[in-house]
Scaffold this active site. Sequence first.
Site, short mmCIF file in Angstrom:
data_model
loop_
_atom_site.label_atom_id
_atom_site.label_comp_id
_atom_site.label_asym_id
_atom_site.label_seq_id
_atom_site.Cartn_x
_atom_site.Cartn_y
_atom_site.Cartn_z
N MET A 1 0.81 -1.22 0.00
CA MET A 1 0.00 0.00 0.00
C MET A 1 0.84 1.26 0.00
O MET A 1 0.40 2.29 -0.45
CB MET A 1 -0.92 0.03 1.23
CG MET A 1 -2.07 -0.95 1.18
SD MET A 1 -3.08 -0.85 2.68
CE MET A 1 -3.68 0.83 2.56
N GLY A 2 2.04 1.21 0.54
CA GLY A 2 2.82 2.43 0.61
C GLY A 2 4.13 2.25 1.33
O GLY A 2 4.75 1.19 1.23
N VAL A 4 6.54 3.35 5.07
CA VAL A 4 6.50 3.77 6.46
C VAL A 4 7.77 4.52 6.81
O VAL A 4 8.86 4.06 6.49
CB VAL A 4 6.34 2.55 7.42
CG1 VAL A 4 6.23 3.02 8.86
CG2 VAL A 4 5.14 1.72 7.05
N LYS A 18 2.79 6.49 7.91
CA LYS A 18 2.52 5.60 6.79
C LYS A 18 1.94 6.41 5.64
O LYS A 18 0.89 7.04 5.77
CB LYS A 18 1.55 4.51 7.21
CG LYS A 18 2.01 3.76 8.45
CD LYS A 18 1.06 2.65 8.84
CE LYS A 18 1.58 1.94 10.08
NZ LYS A 18 0.78 0.75 10.42
N ASP A 113 -5.87 -10.07 9.44
CA ASP A 113 -4.50 -10.27 8.93
C ASP A 113 -3.54 -10.46 10.09
O ASP A 113 -2.48 -9.84 10.14
CB ASP A 113 -4.07 -9.10 8.05
CG ASP A 113 -2.84 -9.45 7.18
OD1 ASP A 113 -2.59 -10.66 6.99
OD2 ASP A 113 -2.16 -8.54 6.72
#
Length: 516
Positions: A1-2, A4, A18, A113
């Site tokens: 997603m990206g 950190v 994040k 998760d």
Amino acid sequence: MGEVFLARTPSGRPLALKTVHRELSLEPDFADRFAREIRTNDRVRSPWTVSVVDFSPPGVLPQWLATEYVPAPSLGDWVRRHGPLPQPALWCLARELSAALVAVRGVGVVHRDIKPANVLLGPERPFLIDFGIARAVRDPRHTQTGAVIGTPGFLAPEQAVGAVAEAPADVFSLAAVLVYAATGHSPFLAGGEELSVPAVLYRIVHDEPVLDGVPGALLPLVRECLAKEPAARPTAEEVRARLGAAQDGDWSAAAPPALVADAGRRAAELRGLMTASQPAAGAPAGRGPGPLPPPPPPYAPTPTPTPTAGGTGSGTGGGPGAGWASRRRAVIGAAAGVVVLATAVTLAIVLHEGDGERGSSAASPPASSTAPSTAPSSPVSSAGSLPQTWVGTWSGVGPGTPNADGITRARTGEFAVTVTLNAGAVGEMVGKQVSNVKETSSGRDLGCTEALKLQQIKGNTAVFAAVTSHPSDRAASFDCPQGNLYVLKMESADRLTLEAEGAQSAGAPAALARNP
């Protein structure tokens, strides 16, 4: 997603910042999914989870989320480097994570998760992090049927076939994580074995778990939790009851000495980074410019930049009227002064497939070591209530801004603030804040009155949200800033201080004293 980043507030509090990949942010429905993630994170508050501190306002790119940070390895990292946990630490981990799962269930959330990368082995207790794909238990419509949500090797059979996973899926994943902690591998992979994602999913649905190496006393419970049918698994509450309650200090005593030493080293490195990144003397350190006078030119609010990956965001927001605040965003004012310190690592949230265990970020509770020894005890009740020691009327006087230029910042005299607090639980209205500050040239009162809701109570620190705001002078024509949050610390039985990461105006009192 990206990515950190390690980040800090102006006061030196470490954060995990994040950021979301731009191409993902541009997807038509991602903004709504991201907002749901934040709301889910913010609902889950317990000793075993981490708090949301700040996040990007709607429509801002890139989107970002700041949470508390814990300088600790993930369970996945530790086991890969040092092997399975010894039995005392394994049992303690099981008790702590079962307590975390009960806390998650208590607010109606499914994590979806739970995996070794999302368990941090903090020095005082383990933390369960990254509720990035969690959804409310009774709101399954946001999970697309047929999509695999979770991490292969640790997800439940119903997740493997694309069904909507509810609370029993987290119990299954918890057991799979405990097998990993005990053996060094997933219950559906032999040691050192690597399979394709479809092959792992097939095993989860059809094959029995491999439990060699799990201690005999723990084996029956783990086997029940790994039942193929969700209804056959014990609930999180039943798991906790069978394992026993997690006691303060147990994890510190049971953790391997090498893990304790590793935590100490990471904490020392973090302190060094925080010290090295202190703003230069005289720098604004992310605070707003203070109270601004009402709208007529040449007075105008200054926009608040948003921190981006690899850069610095400084909170310079302002507006007419002045409570203690100059920010308009209804979040804890921390990331507006964030300074990125470290190289980015991969964000450990996996939406569809893949492990994503190359990096971990999470949080550490606001450092209790910073509270002075003279501070009174302000325990958090099970309901998250404001302790009785806070109840009463508090007031203080600040210098105002007598030397301001009168253009970009109003020139004011003394800045008086009175806060009245009543008993109440998190989420309830608990009092009000009244400020009075007069503009030197006109004599107008630029103060604001705000109704306060208790947002969070943790140790001797409380966060209050201003849910309404209007001029203290009812005849005034300006608008007060909306949605301010205030972070207050009880330094002693008769003294409250305003923390730097809360909203604050220039010239406001730094502390409030209890009124007789």
